[in-house]
Each structure stands twice: as structure tokens, then as C-alpha cells.
Design an enzyme around this catalytic site. Structure first.
Site, PDB file in Angstrom:
ATOM      1  N   ASN A   9       0.791  -1.287   0.001  1.00  0.00           N
ATOM      2  CA  ASN A   9      -0.063   0.093   0.024  1.00  0.00           C
ATOM      3  C   ASN A   9       0.770   1.213   0.047  1.00  0.00           C
ATOM      4  O   ASN A   9       1.702   1.371   1.013  1.00  0.00           O
ATOM      5  CB  ASN A   9      -0.875  -0.072   1.319  1.00  0.00           C
ATOM      6  CG  ASN A   9      -1.785   1.084   1.331  1.00  0.00           C
ATOM      7  OD1 ASN A   9      -1.378   2.475   1.063  1.00  0.00           O
ATOM      8  ND2 ASN A   9      -3.095   1.057   1.776  1.00  0.00           N
ATOM      9  N   HIS A  12       1.210   6.339   1.639  1.00  0.00           N
ATOM     10  CA  HIS A  12       2.096   7.127   2.516  1.00  0.00           C
ATOM     11  C   HIS A  12       3.093   7.765   1.826  1.00  0.00           C
ATOM     12  O   HIS A  12       3.818   8.712   2.250  1.00  0.00           O
ATOM     13  CB  HIS A  12       2.307   6.664   3.736  1.00  0.00           C
ATOM     14  CG  HIS A  12       1.112   6.026   4.559  1.00  0.00           C
ATOM     15  ND1 HIS A  12       0.044   7.227   4.822  1.00  0.00           N
ATOM     16  CD2 HIS A  12       0.855   5.268   5.149  1.00  0.00           C
ATOM     17  CE1 HIS A  12      -0.882   6.767   5.492  1.00  0.00           C
ATOM     18  NE2 HIS A  12      -0.595   5.428   5.738  1.00  0.00           N
ATOM     19  N   ARG A  20       3.659  18.859   0.641  1.00  0.00           N
ATOM     20  CA  ARG A  20       4.326  20.115  -0.074  1.00  0.00           C
ATOM     21  C   ARG A  20       3.172  20.346  -1.427  1.00  0.00           C
ATOM     22  O   ARG A  20       3.750  21.241  -1.994  1.00  0.00           O
ATOM     23  CB  ARG A  20       5.821  19.772  -0.382  1.00  0.00           C
ATOM     24  CG  ARG A  20       6.826  20.010   0.938  1.00  0.00           C
ATOM     25  CD  ARG A  20       6.424  21.640   1.163  1.00  0.00           C
ATOM     26  NE  ARG A  20       7.353  21.755   2.685  1.00  0.00           N
ATOM     27  CZ  ARG A  20       8.567  21.861   2.862  1.00  0.00           C
ATOM     28  NH1 ARG A  20       9.246  22.214   1.850  1.00  0.00           N
ATOM     29  NH2 ARG A  20       9.202  21.867   4.153  1.00  0.00           N
ATOM     30  N   HIS A  45      -5.619   3.616  -1.607  1.00  0.00           N
ATOM     31  CA  HIS A  45      -7.163   3.782  -1.268  1.00  0.00           C
ATOM     32  C   HIS A  45      -7.196   5.522  -1.647  1.00  0.00           C
ATOM     33  O   HIS A  45      -6.482   6.633  -1.278  1.00  0.00           O
ATOM     34  CB  HIS A  45      -6.835   4.023   0.670  1.00  0.00           C
ATOM     35  CG  HIS A  45      -8.116   4.265   1.077  1.00  0.00           C
ATOM     36  ND1 HIS A  45      -8.466   4.177   2.670  1.00  0.00           N
ATOM     37  CD2 HIS A  45      -9.413   4.572   0.459  1.00  0.00           C
ATOM     38  CE1 HIS A  45      -9.642   4.514   2.728  1.00  0.00           C
ATOM     39  NE2 HIS A  45     -10.063   4.865   1.555  1.00  0.00           N
ATOM     40  N   ARG A  47      -9.393   8.078  -0.802  1.00  0.00           N
ATOM     41  CA  ARG A  47     -10.168   8.671   0.051  1.00  0.00           C
ATOM     42  C   ARG A  47     -10.964   9.858  -0.528  1.00  0.00           C
ATOM     43  O   ARG A  47     -10.498  10.661  -1.551  1.00  0.00           O
ATOM     44  CB  ARG A  47      -9.424   9.041   1.222  1.00  0.00           C
ATOM     45  CG  ARG A  47      -8.507   7.930   1.763  1.00  0.00           C
ATOM     46  CD  ARG A  47      -7.911   8.436   3.253  1.00  0.00           C
ATOM     47  NE  ARG A  47      -8.972   8.718   4.098  1.00  0.00           N
ATOM     48  CZ  ARG A  47      -9.344   7.965   5.265  1.00  0.00           C
ATOM     49  NH1 ARG A  47      -8.802   7.027   5.486  1.00  0.00           N
ATOM     50  NH2 ARG A  47     -10.258   8.309   6.086  1.00  0.00           N
ATOM     51  N   ARG A  51      -6.611  12.800   0.667  1.00  0.00           N
ATOM     52  CA  ARG A  51      -5.539  13.404   1.536  1.00  0.00           C
ATOM     53  C   ARG A  51      -4.455  12.947   1.197  1.00  0.00           C
ATOM     54  O   ARG A  51      -3.433  13.553   1.307  1.00  0.00           O
ATOM     55  CB  ARG A  51      -5.952  13.009   2.904  1.00  0.00           C
ATOM     56  CG  ARG A  51      -5.524  11.391   3.230  1.00  0.00           C
ATOM     57  CD  ARG A  51      -5.722  11.455   4.881  1.00  0.00           C
ATOM     58  NE  ARG A  51      -7.269  11.637   5.333  1.00  0.00           N
ATOM     59  CZ  ARG A  51      -7.538  10.939   6.527  1.00  0.00           C
ATOM     60  NH1 ARG A  51      -6.722  10.307   6.974  1.00  0.00           N
ATOM     61  NH2 ARG A  51      -8.790  11.361   6.748  1.00  0.00           N
ATOM     62  N   GLU A  72      -8.519   0.466  -2.608  1.00  0.00           N
ATOM     63  CA  GLU A  72      -9.346   0.419  -1.371  1.00  0.00           C
ATOM     64  C   GLU A  72     -10.387   1.660  -1.599  1.00  0.00           C
ATOM     65  O   GLU A  72      -9.989   2.760  -2.135  1.00  0.00           O
ATOM     66  CB  GLU A  72      -8.567   0.706  -0.244  1.00  0.00           C
ATOM     67  CG  GLU A  72      -7.741  -0.540   0.034  1.00  0.00           C
ATOM     68  CD  GLU A  72      -6.953  -0.034   1.358  1.00  0.00           C
ATOM     69  OE1 GLU A  72      -6.993   0.970   1.705  1.00  0.00           O
ATOM     70  OE2 GLU A  72      -5.873  -0.773   1.787  1.00  0.00           O
ATOM     71  N   THR A 103      -8.004   3.896   8.313  1.00  0.00           N
ATOM     72  CA  THR A 103      -9.510   3.128   8.248  1.00  0.00           C
ATOM     73  C   THR A 103      -9.310   2.566   9.782  1.00  0.00           C
ATOM     74  O   THR A 103      -8.251   1.749  10.181  1.00  0.00           O
ATOM     75  CB  THR A 103      -9.139   1.981   7.283  1.00  0.00           C
ATOM     76  OG1 THR A 103      -8.985   2.532   6.032  1.00  0.00           O
ATOM     77  CG2 THR A 103     -10.585   1.490   7.166  1.00  0.00           C
ATOM     78  N   GLU A 153     -11.237  -9.291   3.196  1.00  0.00           N
ATOM     79  CA  GLU A 153     -10.035  -9.133   3.897  1.00  0.00           C
ATOM     80  C   GLU A 153      -9.917  -8.683   5.564  1.00  0.00           C
ATOM     81  O   GLU A 153     -10.828  -7.965   5.941  1.00  0.00           O
ATOM     82  CB  GLU A 153      -9.387  -7.497   3.382  1.00  0.00           C
ATOM     83  CG  GLU A 153      -7.872  -7.075   4.072  1.00  0.00           C
ATOM     84  CD  GLU A 153      -7.096  -5.931   3.512  1.00  0.00           C
ATOM     85  OE1 GLU A 153      -7.571  -5.582   2.441  1.00  0.00           O
ATOM     86  OE2 GLU A 153      -6.472  -5.335   4.271  1.00  0.00           O
ATOM     87  N   HIS A 193      -3.662  -4.299   7.586  1.00  0.00           N
ATOM     88  CA  HIS A 193      -3.685  -3.236   8.602  1.00  0.00           C
ATOM     89  C   HIS A 193      -2.757  -3.287   9.870  1.00  0.00           C
ATOM     90  O   HIS A 193      -3.052  -4.307  10.473  1.00  0.00           O
ATOM     91  CB  HIS A 193      -5.075  -2.853   9.037  1.00  0.00           C
ATOM     92  CG  HIS A 193      -5.301  -1.472   9.382  1.00  0.00           C
ATOM     93  ND1 HIS A 193      -4.732  -0.765  10.593  1.00  0.00           N
ATOM     94  CD2 HIS A 193      -5.839  -0.415   8.716  1.00  0.00           C
ATOM     95  CE1 HIS A 193      -5.042   0.502  10.402  1.00  0.00           C
ATOM     96  NE2 HIS A 193      -5.610   0.826   9.188  1.00  0.00           N
TER      97      HIS A 193
END
Ligand code: PXP
Length: 246
Positions: A9, A12, A20, A45, A47, A51, A72, A103, A153, A193
Site C-alpha cells: 500500500n 503514504h 508540499r 486508497h 479517499r 488526503r 481500496e 481506516t 480482507e 492493517h
């Protein structure tokens, strides 16, 4: 039984970019590196608040990812429309709250049953596999099967928080029992997770486990160790475990 797949995933990587608002670091670059160094697929994901991952990322990844592409998403009309257009290999339906850091729990399958059934049918018509991110609970497994979804999952977050505490065994048992129940009802099993190279090992015993979705620990560790080394390290944990079992 085949290898358990590692889908990285990369949300991040996008979180750092969005800090920035520029172009770096590029999650597409991250996806290529992960796959070159052993990842079997890529998870993102999208969202509703955008974000981290952006619409452009989701569309470009469809071209870039060579292995499994797992998106996701919450059950919102806007995101469903994008997912149907992009057509990843799999969508994983997750609950989403604006205020949460990540999540926080599994899907409420009972409360959203009719909309999940409708979404499963739309995705299946487009040839997209559907996975439901659920708590390791008997009722959630049974209901997931009734929605027509392909996979569950298993939410490993509570187990991961309990890892190394007296609650670890109980939480692991819940995961292993739910995986068994899922296989018995004909569901396929993913998990994710909070997983990292240590707490992952006991989870690898889950019956029928096909795919792990791991993000935060990989991206965090890669700051010090680099993405290639971190991905390889996790794949080696999975391989060692498979070797021990065979
Ligand atoms: N699986 C699902 C359904 C998730 O929502 C997340 C977090 O985005 C993950 C797996 C990965 O969790 P982590 O980042 O803690 O490895």
C-alpha cells in the site's frame, strides 16, 4: 498452495508528496520500485478527502502496475464511478470517516448490506474482484458471503495492537478462526492493517490466506532502509514461512 501475495500500500508515499503539494515523492515511482523488488501488487486508497492518493495516481497506476492492482475505497457514488472507469483487478470496500487518521474498523456489512450487494454486482459486471474489509467476526464473514463478494480482507489492526501483550493470542485466534470460517463458506481471504515484519509471522498461518496489504510499516521503514530492501525483507519473511510449512 501458491505463495501468499504481498501487495504494498503506497498511500503514504503520496502523503509525503501532499505535505508540499508538489510532485515528489511520486507514488508511481514507488509502485515500480516495489514491484521490481518483489511486491506482487500495489494497493492504494482513494479517499473522499483526497488526503494522499489523487485521481491521477489511480488512473496512471492502472498503466504502471504489472501485478495485482487493488483499489481500496468507500462506498460513495463518486468513488464507485471512478473505480468502474479505471477497472483495477480488485476493489476493497472499506468504511471511511473524515476525521480518522486511517481506516479504523471493518465494514458494517449488516448495516450496508443492500448497497454492498448492488456494488458487488456493478463491479462483477465490469470484471473487477470485490473484497470486503471486515472485523474477524463470525457474523461479518457469513454476511460477506451473502453479498456475493469474492474476498474478505481480515482487519488485523486489533491483533497488531495486541501483539506482544497478553491479548495477542486471543486476537490471533479470532483471525485464524475467521479465516477458516471464510474458506468453509467459499470466500477467499486477504488480510491487512498494522502488519510489519514481526507481527506478520503468526498471521501467515491463516487458512487460505492469499494476499497481504501492508503500507505504513513498509513506507516508514523505507525512509531508513530504502524501499527495495524493505520490500525484499518482507517477501523473505513470507518465503521463509512457506519453506517451513512445505
Ligand atoms: N488494508 C486496508 C483495508 C487498509 O485500509 C489499510 C490502510 O490503508 C491497509 C490494509 C494497510 O494498513 P497499514 O498501512 O497499517 O499497513
Amino acid at each position: 498452495m501458491g505463495d501468499i501475495l504481498l501487495c504494498v500500500n503506497i498511500d503514504h508515499i503520496a502523503t509525503v508528496r501532499q505535505a508540499r503539494g508538489g510532485k515528489e515523492p511520486d507514488p508511481l515511482h514507488g509502485a515500480v520500485l516495489c514491484e521490481q523488488h518483489g511486491a506482487d501488487g500495489i494497493t492504494v486508497h482513494l479517499r473522499e478527502d483526497r488526503r494522499h492518493i489523487q485521481d491521477r495516481d489511480v488512473r496512471m497506476l492502472k498503466e504502471v502496475v504489472r501485478g495485482k492492482y487493488n483499489l481500496e475505497m468507500a462506498l460513495s457514488d463518486e468513488i464507485v464511478k471512478i473505480a468502474l472507469e479505471v477497472a483495477p483487478h480488485q476493489v476493497t470496500l472499506v468504511p471511511e470517516k473524515r476525521q480518522e487518521l486511517t481506516t479504523e474498523g471493518g465494514l458494517n456489512v449488516k448495516g450496508n448490506f443492500d448497497s454492498i450487494v448492488r456494488a458487488v454486482s456493478l463491479f462483477h459486471d465490469r470484471g473487477i474482484l470485490v473484497s470486503l474489509f471486515i472485523e474477524p467476526e463470525h457474523e461479518a464473514v457469513e454476511l460477506s458471503k451473502k453479498t456475493g463478494a469474492d474476498f474478505i480482507e481480515l482487519h488485523t489492526g486489533v491483533y497488531c495492537n495486541a501483539f506482544g501483550t497478553p491479548r495477542e493470542k486471543r486476537e490471533l485466534d479470532r483471525l485464524l478462526t475467521s479465516a477458516r470460517a471464510a474458506v468453509e463458506t467459499g470466500l477467499r481471504v486477504n488480510a491487512g492493517h498494522g502488519l510489519n515484519a514481526e507481527n506478520l509471522v503468526p498471521v501467515l498461518d491463516a487458512e487460505g490466506l492469499e494476499e497481504l496489504n501492508i503500507g505504513h510499516s513498509i513506507v516508514s521503514r523505507s525512509i531508513f532502509k530504502g524501499l527495495p530492501g524493505t520490500v525484499r525483507e518482507l517477501k523473505e519473511v513470507i518465503w521463509r514461512h512457506a519453506g517451513r510449512k512445505n
